[in-house]
Structures are given as C-alpha cells and as structure tokens.
Design an enzyme around this catalytic site. Structure first.
Site, PDB file in Angstrom:
ATOM      1  CG  HIS A 404      -1.849   1.187   1.277  1.00 15.78           C
ATOM      2  ND1 HIS A 404      -3.124   1.139   0.742  1.00 15.78           N
ATOM      3  CD2 HIS A 404      -1.702   2.439   1.776  1.00 15.78           C
ATOM      4  CE1 HIS A 404      -3.720   2.301   0.921  1.00 15.78           C
ATOM      5  NE2 HIS A 404      -2.883   3.109   1.541  1.00 15.78           N
ATOM      6  NE  ARG A 420      -7.500   6.551   8.696  1.00 13.00           N
ATOM      7  CZ  ARG A 420      -7.011   7.767   8.476  1.00 13.00           C
ATOM      8  NH1 ARG A 420      -7.713   8.831   8.810  1.00 13.00           N
ATOM      9  NH2 ARG A 420      -5.827   7.924   7.913  1.00 13.00           N
ATOM     10  CB  SER A 446       1.722   0.063  -3.680  1.00 12.05           C
ATOM     11  OG  SER A 446       0.705  -0.925  -3.663  1.00 12.05           O
ATOM     12  CD  GLU A 534      -6.337  -1.722  -8.344  1.00 13.96           C
ATOM     13  OE1 GLU A 534      -6.593  -1.373  -7.182  1.00 13.96           O
ATOM     14  OE2 GLU A 534      -6.243  -0.937  -9.298  1.00 13.96           O
TER      15      GLU A 534
END
Length: 559
Positions: A404, A420, A446, A534
């Site tokens: 990420h 989140r 990423s 993904e």
C-alpha cells in the site's frame, strides 16, 4: 449581543472610519455585480490592491509561520498591528472570520477576511478587513475605534451581515445565501506556533530517546512545510484556510458537495446544476487558481482528484493536531510525536532474514511497465499498531502480505488511525471497486501512489497482512463491488500480469507473493483488462500493518 441596524448617519460614520487604513490610503471593496469590473480608486503611493500587493507569490514563499496570541493569528498582511495586537475573544467567541465565494459563470473566486483586534499595550480596538481574489493579497481597510469595543463589534457584525446575510450571533446555524459569501468553519483549538519559539523549546528539551532511524522517519512524516507544499500542488489555498484550521465538519461539507457533482455527472447534467455544485465545492474548500477561471469538474477523473484532496486534508488535520500538541514537559518533541502515534516502529537489521525477504519482494515485483524509476530500500520498520492485533480477523484464511502506497503527508494519519475506508458522505466515483482499502502484489503499482519526484525522491511503502478470505474475482472495475460479495470477504481485480504462485513463500504466517511477474492469461472480453492485480477489503479489521519501508526513488534521465 445582536447587531443593530445602521441608520444612515451611522452608516456614514462607518464609511468615514473605513478610509483610515494603515497606510493612509483609501480602499474600495469588491461589491460590484457579477460580471462587471470593479472600479479602481486613485491612490498616493503603493496601492492597497495594486500590482505589487496583488501579485501571486511563488509557491515556495507561501508557507508562512503565523505569530499566535490567543486563539487566532492576526493576519500577517496587517502591518500596523502585527506583533502589537491580538484577535479579540470573549470566551469561545473568536472575532475572526474568513468568508469565501466562488462563481464560475463570472470567474469569481474571492475571499473576505474580518478581524476585530485589541492592542496588546492598551485597550484600543480596531477592525481589520481584507478582500480580493483567492491567491492575491487584495485590498484592505483598518478601522480604528479607540477604546470603544461596542463600536468595533458593531462594525464587525454589520460587515459580516452585509457579506453573508447571516447574523453573527446566529453563525452556529449559518445558511449560505445565493450570491453571498459562505463562512469557512475554523478549528481554533488547532493553532500554529511561532517557529522561533518552537525551536527554542526544542533546544531546551533533553535528547530524544528514539533510535536515530525512527527520528529521521518522524521528521519526514511530520514536516509541516512538506504538507503545505503538497496541498498547494493540488491547488488547495493554504492562505485562506491554513492547514490544521478547517474543521472536520467543513471537510465533510466538501464531500457533500462532491456527492452533488457526482450525481450531476452520472445524470448527464452538465449545465447549471453542475456549475452550482462546483461553485459550492470551491466555496467550501478554497482553491487558488490565480487569474484562471476555476474549472468545472466534469469527469470522474477530475472528481477522483478532488476526493483525494479531501482525503489528504483529513490526514493532514490529524497530523497537525498531533504535531502541535503537548509542547510542555521534559520529553523531546519527536518522542512526544512518537508516543501520540500509538504505533511501535522498530528498525530491522539489514542483515536479518526479514529485511532480505522484504528487499527481494520489493525488487522482484517492480512492474515491467513502470520503467521511469528504480527503488532503493533505505530502511524497514516493523510496525505494531495498538489494538490491531486484537481486532484482526485471524479466523479468515488466505492471508497475504500486500503493498500500500501513499503521499508523505498521509502517514501520520495512517500510523495513528490505521488504514481506513472512505467516509459515507464521500462520492463512490473514484474508487474503482468501491469504498475499501486497496492493496497490490506489485510493489511499483503501490509506489506510484507515493507521488515521489526527482526533487522529492523519498517515499514510504507499507506492507500489511491482509485477511482476504474468499475473494470475489472481477475482470473490470465496478464501484459497487462491495454489494457483489454475496458472502465473500474481499474483491480481487484480476490483472494480466502477477507474481507466479510457484515463487510464493511464507513469512510470519502470511503468504508473500514474490516475483517476478508472469502472464496470467487473464483477458476481459468485454473491455479493458487490468495490467496488475488489485485487492480490496471493506473492513479495517481485515488489515494488520506489519512493515513500513523507507524508499529512495531513482528517476531515470529523459535524455
């Protein structure tokens, strides 16, 4: 107290007072009708809103340290009172307001600042007003009221009423009136400090107890100037609405405006309704476009960019509250920042097995289509976020260590609050597979979201343990993917290239999909096929942050 209606005589008195600006010059207000040019007054000496004062400053000069006395800083353009006065407060009532108005049809993108000031040395009051196009210094007026506080309040409240058609004492129930200014909601608890004072405090603190590598990491992610520069690149106006000052409610209102824009785009309404929705968004979230007409947001890509802007604003609000808190005590500021993250960061030995596996994972999954840079691994930090281990869905199978990436300005928010899902008020457009937390098995996919550059070539990548469970495999993007799970636990967008399962290994109970990538044979017969996989989960309890990588981006020469 309620503002009283001005009688004609009183109105003349206020007008006469308004001529007493701090440089002895008159100032005219931008009250001309939309679409008409404002008349320019003749002045002696430098014009209040003239070429020099009104010139847009270089982005590099736009990051200012505001001298704070009380709950709000005096406008740095108020030379006569800067360092000699403070913004007047009565309890929680702060007599400071920034108004904003955008009207795309007439190329209006303007602000109006009003402050009631009290001298530091004696009980003298004045009202400072400054107005102009967003990004410009504009024109100004300083109305002196001697010791008459009621007169100063009357001028302040009347100007607020004139510009908004709302009463100052009822501003908690503020309603935007068409053709009038909107009020930006500011958080007066979040305050910038005098930089020299902060540096002085730091010299008085004991040495940091943190590992030097952790100290350098914190300096990287807590750099306020970097945050401001990043927001300026995204056209956000840090002068009208300084970072750390916008309330959560104001950001939420920005999302609501984007939702209206999304509704217009989806309905094919590209006329007045879309323009009004864009006006509302730019009014709520100030943007600096210089003299250019603020652009109408017409495409999903443009809408997605504005969603990312609000996401970054939210993370920066979190970061600044953490960075500016708890200056007292015997702890070094970096140690305080670290403690407030509630997230343990332990540097890995470069000779350890974990470091070597992670380095191999980074390099072997650099996608073949991402050829404009290479990556050098500088450091790896083992991450232990408070509460994540207990909340993590250990019961779900198919746990993978996935990538990420994010901008430097977002990492304080990520490390302190975890990864989140977008808020309910955010438009769903811009999220390829709905509002979830996105991961990749290709490092450079990423890494592109770090938005590094030749001048700013340091970035951070996160490796998280992701409990994928049973994946719902999709060949193309679908913003409503979460509703298609039907008992499954995650979405997988299927790519043309991916690490081969033959190279997968296990690290601390998680599958590590080592590269190199190979052709998967995936093809979408109905349209575009994703280049790479993904992975999307829709609940934070399916994510456990494990490693944070500090990366140097080496951009290749173009010639």
């Amino acid at each position: 107290m309620a503002p009283r209606r001005q009688r004609s005589g009183s109105g003349r008195r206020v007008l006469n007072e308004a001529k007493k600006v701090d440089n002895g010059n008159k100032a005219t207000e931008d009250d001309s009708p939309p679409g008409k040019k404002m008349r320019t007054c003749q002045r002696k000496g430098p014009m209040a809103g003239g070429k020099d004062a009104d010139r847009t400053k270089d982005n590099r000069d736009s990051v200012k340290t505001l001298l704070l006395k009380g709950k709000a800083p005096v406008d740095p353009e108020c030379a006569a009172k800067l360092g000699k006065a403070h913004v007047y407060c009565e309890g929680d009532d702060v007599y400071d307001v920034m108004l904003n108005q955008t009207n795309l049809q007439f190329n209006n993108n303007k602000y109006y600042l009003i402050q009631l000031l009290e001298d530091d040395a004696q009980r003298n009051f004045s009202v400072w007003m400054r107005w102009g196009r967003v990004g410009k210094t504009g024109q100004h007026s300083l109305v002196t009221c001697s010791g008459d506080l009621n007169k100063a309040k009357e001028i302040f409240q009347k100007k607020f009423l004139d510009k908004t058609k709302n009463n100052w004492e009822d501003r908690e129930n503020f309603e935007k009136v068409p053709g009038k200014y909107d009020m930006l909601q500011m958080d007066y608890a979040a305050s910038t400090q005098d930089e020299s004072k902060t540096k002085e405090e730091e010299t008085l603190k004991p040495e940091s107890q943190l590992d030097l590598r952790v100290q350098e990491l914190l300096k990287l992610i807590c750099n306020v100037q970097t945050m401001e520069e990043m927001m300026i690149e995204m056209k956000y106006d840090t002068k009208r609405a300084p970072l750390g000052k916008l309330t959560v409610a104001q950001i939420k209102a920005g999302y609501q405006s984007l939702k209206k824009i999304e509704d217009c785009i989806r309905a094919g309404q590209h006329g007045r309704a879309l323009v009004e929705a864009c006006n509302e968004f730019y009014t709520r979230i100030p943007h600096d476009f210089g003299l250019s007409i603020p652009p109408v947001i017409r495409t999903e890509k443009e809408l997605s960019d504005k969603v990312k802007l609000l996401e970054a604003l939210g993370d920066i609000e979190i970061a600044l509250k953490l960075v500016k808190s708890e200056r007292q005590g015997l702890e070094h500021p970096l140690d305080q920042h670290y403690r407030n993250l509630h997230c343990a960061l332990r540097p890995l030995d470069h000779e350890s097995n974990e470091f070597k596996v992670i380095s191999q994972y980074l390099q072997s999954t650099h996608a073949p289509t991402h050829k404009d840079y290479t990556m050098t691994l500088l450091d790896v930090f083992e991450v232990e976020k408070e509460g994540e281990k207990e909340a993590f869905r250990e019961d779900l199978p198919n746990r993978m260590l996935l990538w990420h990436g994010s901008r430097l300005s977002n990492w304080v928010g990520i490390l302190s609050h975890g990864l989140r899902v977008a808020p309910p008020e955010a438009p769903i457009t811009g999220y390829m597979f709905g509002k979830g937390i996105y991961f990749a098995d290709m490092s450079s996919k990423s890494a592109n979201y770090c938005f590094a550059s030749r001048l700013k070539n340091t970035g951070l990548l996160l490796l998280s343990e992701v409990a994928l469970g049973q994946c719902n495999e999709l060949l193309e993007a679908n913003p409503k993917a979460q509703g298609l799970l039907r008992g499954k636990h995650s979405t997988k967008g299927m790519g043309k290239m991916a690490p081969s399962p033959a190279h997968f290994i296990t690290l601390n109970g998680s599958t590590v999909p080592l590269g190199p990538a190979s052709d998967t044979g995936i093809l979408n017969p109905e349209g575009y096929t994703l280049n790479y996989n993904e992975f999307i989960v829709y609940s934070p309890n399916q994510v456990r942050m494990r490693y944070l990588l500090k990366i140097q981006f080496n951009f290749l020469q173009l010639w």
